[in-house]
Motif scaffolding. Sequence first.
Motif, PDB file in Angstrom:
ATOM      1  N   HIS A 183       0.834  -1.211   0.000  1.00  0.00           N
ATOM      2  CA  HIS A 183       0.000   0.000   0.000  1.00  0.00           C
ATOM      3  C   HIS A 183       0.869   1.262   0.000  1.00  0.00           C
ATOM      4  O   HIS A 183       0.537   2.242  -0.675  1.00  0.00           O
ATOM      5  N   LEU A 184       1.960   1.227   0.728  1.00  0.00           N
ATOM      6  CA  LEU A 184       2.891   2.364   0.698  1.00  0.00           C
ATOM      7  C   LEU A 184       3.458   2.546  -0.704  1.00  0.00           C
ATOM      8  O   LEU A 184       3.511   3.675  -1.215  1.00  0.00           O
TER       9      LEU A 184
ATOM     10  N   GLU B  51       6.422  12.275  -8.233  1.00  0.00           N
ATOM     11  CA  GLU B  51       6.855  12.206  -9.629  1.00  0.00           C
ATOM     12  C   GLU B  51       8.062  11.294  -9.762  1.00  0.00           C
ATOM     13  O   GLU B  51       8.166  10.518 -10.703  1.00  0.00           O
ATOM     14  N   ASP B  52       8.992  11.424  -8.822  1.00  0.00           N
ATOM     15  CA  ASP B  52      10.183  10.570  -8.800  1.00  0.00           C
ATOM     16  C   ASP B  52       9.742   9.179  -8.339  1.00  0.00           C
ATOM     17  O   ASP B  52       9.293   9.001  -7.216  1.00  0.00           O
ATOM     18  N   LYS B  53       9.849   8.232  -9.199  1.00  0.00           N
ATOM     19  CA  LYS B  53       9.314   6.888  -8.941  1.00  0.00           C
ATOM     20  C   LYS B  53      10.276   5.974  -8.179  1.00  0.00           C
ATOM     21  O   LYS B  53       9.930   4.840  -7.862  1.00  0.00           O
ATOM     22  N   GLU B  54      11.459   6.463  -7.842  1.00  0.00           N
ATOM     23  CA  GLU B  54      12.439   5.601  -7.170  1.00  0.00           C
ATOM     24  C   GLU B  54      11.961   5.121  -5.806  1.00  0.00           C
ATOM     25  O   GLU B  54      12.189   3.973  -5.433  1.00  0.00           O
ATOM     26  N   ILE B  55      11.299   5.986  -5.056  1.00  0.00           N
ATOM     27  CA  ILE B  55      10.829   5.571  -3.728  1.00  0.00           C
ATOM     28  C   ILE B  55       9.730   4.505  -3.859  1.00  0.00           C
ATOM     29  O   ILE B  55       9.689   3.555  -3.080  1.00  0.00           O
ATOM     30  N   ALA B  56       8.869   4.659  -4.852  1.00  0.00           N
ATOM     31  CA  ALA B  56       7.840   3.640  -5.092  1.00  0.00           C
ATOM     32  C   ALA B  56       8.508   2.324  -5.499  1.00  0.00           C
ATOM     33  O   ALA B  56       8.153   1.255  -4.988  1.00  0.00           O
TER      34      ALA B  56
END
Length: 160
Positions: free
Chosen positions: A104-105, A114-119
């Motif tokens: 979920h996080l 916008e920066d997808k690295e954390i996802a």
Amino acid sequence: MDVLSKKLLGIAHYRNKEADSAIFYLNEVIERTDNREILLFYRGLSYLEKEDFENAIDAGISENMKNYYIQLGGTCERMGNFEQSIHAYRLAYERSNKKSLIYHLARNYDQYYEDKEIALKHYIKYVSTQDTANRLYYNYSKKRIEQLMTEVHFQQTNTN
């Protein structure tokens, strides 16, 4: 003395600023009652009255807090308030270490930033838990990792 009398005595002692007695009676009944939320609240306030801040927090928090935060996260997510849903899911995960909360996080990070690295990091972390009980989450995460790795690669290529 019956449970109801001890509950009432605990609350009365708190209201009379007799924190030690309040804590004594509340401790006697908290484990013997189904609806303990209000008792935990008063026990926490009693410790606060004694300026025992660490116990005020620990003694006043219900084991249901993780469920409250999970529900709050889901509600905020449905409303499109991803910043608040991330905050709630983080708190729920800290209290429960439930694998599905990593998923979920990841999804909320994916929507919010916008920066997808954390996802991407969270999808990878979720897949690494081998949470095969949630096949839908697991398969979606694997697919999304592939997509995001390509997207992140192209973002890095375009910035160089």
